[in-house]
Design a protein around this motif. Structure first.
Motif, PDB file in Angstrom:
ATOM      1  N   UNK A 175       0.802  -1.244   0.000  1.00  0.00           N
ATOM      2  CA  UNK A 175       0.000   0.000   0.000  1.00  0.00           C
ATOM      3  C   UNK A 175       0.825   1.279   0.000  1.00  0.00           C
ATOM      4  N   UNK A 176       2.159   1.207  -0.094  1.00  0.00           N
ATOM      5  CA  UNK A 176       3.010   2.405  -0.058  1.00  0.00           C
ATOM      6  C   UNK A 176       3.391   2.817  -1.472  1.00  0.00           C
ATOM      7  N   UNK A 177       2.391   2.941  -2.342  1.00  0.00           N
ATOM      8  CA  UNK A 177       2.665   3.150  -3.767  1.00  0.00           C
ATOM      9  C   UNK A 177       2.379   4.563  -4.261  1.00  0.00           C
ATOM     10  N   UNK A 178       1.606   5.337  -3.505  1.00  0.00           N
ATOM     11  CA  UNK A 178       1.154   6.627  -4.032  1.00  0.00           C
ATOM     12  C   UNK A 178       2.301   7.603  -4.267  1.00  0.00           C
ATOM     13  N   UNK A 179       3.379   7.477  -3.465  1.00  0.00           N
ATOM     14  CA  UNK A 179       4.511   8.376  -3.669  1.00  0.00           C
ATOM     15  C   UNK A 179       5.107   8.199  -5.054  1.00  0.00           C
ATOM     16  N   UNK A 180       5.147   6.955  -5.544  1.00  0.00           N
ATOM     17  CA  UNK A 180       5.746   6.709  -6.853  1.00  0.00           C
ATOM     18  C   UNK A 180       4.908   7.329  -7.964  1.00  0.00           C
ATOM     19  N   UNK A 181       3.592   7.222  -7.833  1.00  0.00           N
ATOM     20  CA  UNK A 181       2.713   7.811  -8.843  1.00  0.00           C
ATOM     21  C   UNK A 181       2.906   9.320  -8.899  1.00  0.00           C
ATOM     22  N   UNK A 182       2.959   9.971  -7.733  1.00  0.00           N
ATOM     23  CA  UNK A 182       3.134  11.426  -7.701  1.00  0.00           C
ATOM     24  C   UNK A 182       4.534  11.834  -8.154  1.00  0.00           C
ATOM     25  N   UNK A 183       5.541  11.053  -7.776  1.00  0.00           N
ATOM     26  CA  UNK A 183       6.908  11.376  -8.198  1.00  0.00           C
ATOM     27  C   UNK A 183       7.028  11.315  -9.713  1.00  0.00           C
ATOM     28  N   UNK A 184       6.426  10.302 -10.333  1.00  0.00           N
ATOM     29  CA  UNK A 184       6.449  10.195 -11.795  1.00  0.00           C
ATOM     30  C   UNK A 184       5.699  11.356 -12.434  1.00  0.00           C
ATOM     31  N   UNK A 185       4.553  11.721 -11.860  1.00  0.00           N
ATOM     32  CA  UNK A 185       3.692  12.711 -12.495  1.00  0.00           C
ATOM     33  C   UNK A 185       4.221  14.134 -12.354  1.00  0.00           C
ATOM     34  N   UNK A 186       4.816  14.455 -11.217  1.00  0.00           N
ATOM     35  CA  UNK A 186       5.144  15.844 -10.912  1.00  0.00           C
ATOM     36  C   UNK A 186       6.594  16.218 -11.182  1.00  0.00           C
ATOM     37  N   UNK A 187       7.482  15.255 -11.200  1.00  0.00           N
ATOM     38  CA  UNK A 187       8.914  15.561 -11.263  1.00  0.00           C
ATOM     39  C   UNK A 187       9.374  15.815 -12.698  1.00  0.00           C
ATOM     40  N   UNK A 188      10.638  16.221 -12.824  1.00  0.00           N
ATOM     41  CA  UNK A 188      11.201  16.456 -14.145  1.00  0.00           C
ATOM     42  C   UNK A 188      11.465  15.125 -14.850  1.00  0.00           C
ATOM     43  N   UNK A 189      11.346  15.082 -16.178  1.00  0.00           N
ATOM     44  CA  UNK A 189      11.556  13.822 -16.895  1.00  0.00           C
ATOM     45  C   UNK A 189      12.932  13.202 -16.657  1.00  0.00           C
ATOM     46  N   UNK A 190      13.985  14.029 -16.627  1.00  0.00           N
ATOM     47  CA  UNK A 190      15.323  13.456 -16.426  1.00  0.00           C
ATOM     48  C   UNK A 190      15.444  12.849 -15.025  1.00  0.00           C
ATOM     49  N   UNK A 191      14.756  13.448 -14.047  1.00  0.00           N
ATOM     50  CA  UNK A 191      14.754  12.883 -12.704  1.00  0.00           C
ATOM     51  C   UNK A 191      14.036  11.561 -12.655  1.00  0.00           C
ATOM     52  N   UNK A 192      12.903  11.469 -13.343  1.00  0.00           N
ATOM     53  CA  UNK A 192      12.158  10.209 -13.389  1.00  0.00           C
ATOM     54  C   UNK A 192      12.974   9.139 -14.097  1.00  0.00           C
ATOM     55  N   UNK A 193      13.691   9.532 -15.160  1.00  0.00           N
ATOM     56  CA  UNK A 193      14.554   8.573 -15.860  1.00  0.00           C
ATOM     57  C   UNK A 193      15.605   8.005 -14.912  1.00  0.00           C
ATOM     58  N   UNK A 194      16.216   8.870 -14.084  1.00  0.00           N
ATOM     59  CA  UNK A 194      17.214   8.399 -13.109  1.00  0.00           C
ATOM     60  C   UNK A 194      16.572   7.533 -12.039  1.00  0.00           C
ATOM     61  N   UNK A 195      15.367   7.909 -11.608  1.00  0.00           N
ATOM     62  CA  UNK A 195      14.668   7.128 -10.588  1.00  0.00           C
ATOM     63  C   UNK A 195      14.365   5.721 -11.082  1.00  0.00           C
TER      64      UNK A 195
END
Length: 419
Positions: A175-195
């Motif tokens: 159930x600790x998944x919502x942070x990942x959805x928000x991180x993908x949606x709100x962050x910069x693309x290059x940051x998501x690529x690194x994540x």
């Protein structure tokens, strides 16, 4: 015998005048490689040499790319450090505890750098997504740092229950998944690529490292198995209902991490026995699970790094603004289309489930793969139908090439690995 460390210091002293003529990034890279190599000569201080080496290599990237280059280099080299720790645990079991802590340290090193990349756009949304990653990842890492000594010195069951919760937070499982959805949606693309490539592959390598030191207790394995099966199903259903680009691929990442964790949980709940599988022959169930974990991490990381690395917008949660045809291959690899890289971990997980007598798990993995097909095809369509001329870049071409090459070569590599 002359201390090899003395020879390295002497060599750098002799080459010091080159600093007047040679670009500093090359000297930093050379120093990093030399210090990294010292880990093989001085085992008792291997962790410190390795850490210094990867930091020096990361500094080498600072010259052409500024602070973002350093953050990217540090996150990449932290993954290399985790891979090194895993290799040393397998190769030198007598020093396993030492290198397990080195793996945990590598995980900590990656946090700040990935946070910086996620927030690099400096908009309110970028910082919000990065902070959610930082908070939940910090909780996961704290639980891991507490859980490993508990498992090692107090109680394997208690320690692994704490570790299991830590990995659920770190990998974004339900159930600790919502942070990942928000991180993908709100962050910069290059940051998501690194994540996706460094922030996911590093904890998976640490999971394998810890499993080689202290086998997972059965209660924790049961909890992780239930969580991973529920997580993959929830993520794939949610992916069907998601409409925006970043959120769809966030649910894809949750599903991929669930497949990887399920492989480990299966083995330690139903028993690590020798199994005979098509393609890989006779080997331990844990070895098969290790292949699933590494291949899932590479599939998810490479595919999404290529996709997000091609975006030039401020937020990752958007339809691609330009057509990048090489990313069509990355999407098909994430889908698991043979013979691309993403096909093999799912196949091995299904075969492992059947070999352990768990046909229900195999059927659930197959159903989840089918369930994910519509939203991957939606992403595929968004990529190939984007406006404007084709704008493939180095990242998308490299990752798609690796998806093809590693996928085609996988049977040969597996045959070479199995005695």
């Amino acid at each position: 015998m002359i201390d090899p460390f003395f020879l390295v210091v002497l060599a750098f002293a002799a080459l010091a005048p080159l600093a007047l003529k040679v670009d500093g990034r090359y000297l930093a890279a050379a120093m990093g490689i030399a210090v990294f190599a010292m880990a093989f000569f001085v085992p008792e201080a291997a962790f410190f040499f390795t850490l210094l080496g990867v930091v020096a290599i990361a500094f080498a990237l600072d010259w052409p790319y500024g602070g973002l280059g350093f953050a990217l280099g540090l996150s990449a080299t932290s993954t290399a450090l985790a891979a090194y720790a895993y290799y040393r645990v397998v190769a030198a079991p007598q020093q396993a505890v030492y290198y397990a802590f080195a793996g945990l340290a590598a995980l900590a090193v990656s946090t700040a750098s990935i946070y910086g990349l996620l927030a690099s756009g400096r908009e309110r949304e970028n910082v919000e997504g990065a902070l959610k990653y930082l908070i939940f990842s910090a909780v996961g890492k704290t639980l891991m740092v507490l859980g490993f000594p508990l498992a090692l010195y107090v109680s394997p069951t208690l320690g692994w229950v704490v570790l299991a919760i830590g990995f659920i937070f770190e990998l974004g499982l339900v159930p600790a998944h919502l942070w990942m959805v928000d991180a993908f949606a709100l962050s910069t693309p290059r940051g998501v690529a690194a994540l996706t490539i460094f922030g996911e592959l590093t904890p998976l390598l640490v999971l394998l490292t810890l499993l080689n030191v202290v086998p997972m207790a059965k209660p924790a394995a049961f909890a992780l198995l239930v969580a991973s099966l529920a997580s993959m199903t929830f993520a794939n259903v949610a992916g069907l209902t998601a409409r925006t680009f970043g959120r769809i691929l966030a649910y894809s990442s949750i599903a991929h991490m669930s497949y990887a964790v399920a492989a480990a949980a299966l083995v330690f709940y139903f028993g690590n026995k020798f199994v005979s599988l098509p393609l890989v022959g006779n080997m331990s169930a844990f070895s098969v699970a290790s292949l699933v974990i590494v291949l899932e991490g590479l599939t998810s990381g490479l595919g999404k790094a290529g996709i997000f690395g091609a975006l030039t917008v401020k937020h990752a949660d958007t339809v691609p603004e330009r057509r990048v045809l090489s990313n069509a291959v990355n999407v098909l690899s994430l889908l698991g289309l043979p013979p691309l890289l993403g096909f093999w971990p799912k196949l091995l997980l299904i075969l492992l489930s059947l070999a352990l007598g768990q046909a229900g798990v195999a059927v659930l993995v197959i159903l989840n793969s089918a369930l994910a097909t519509p939203y991957y095809l939606r992403v595929f369509r968004q990529i190939v139908e984007a406006a404007g001329p084709s704008a493939d870049n180095a990242t998308s071409v490299l990752t798609s090439t690796l998806a093809v090459v590693l996928g085609v070569a996988a049977p040969l590599l597996l045959a070479a690995l199995i005695p």
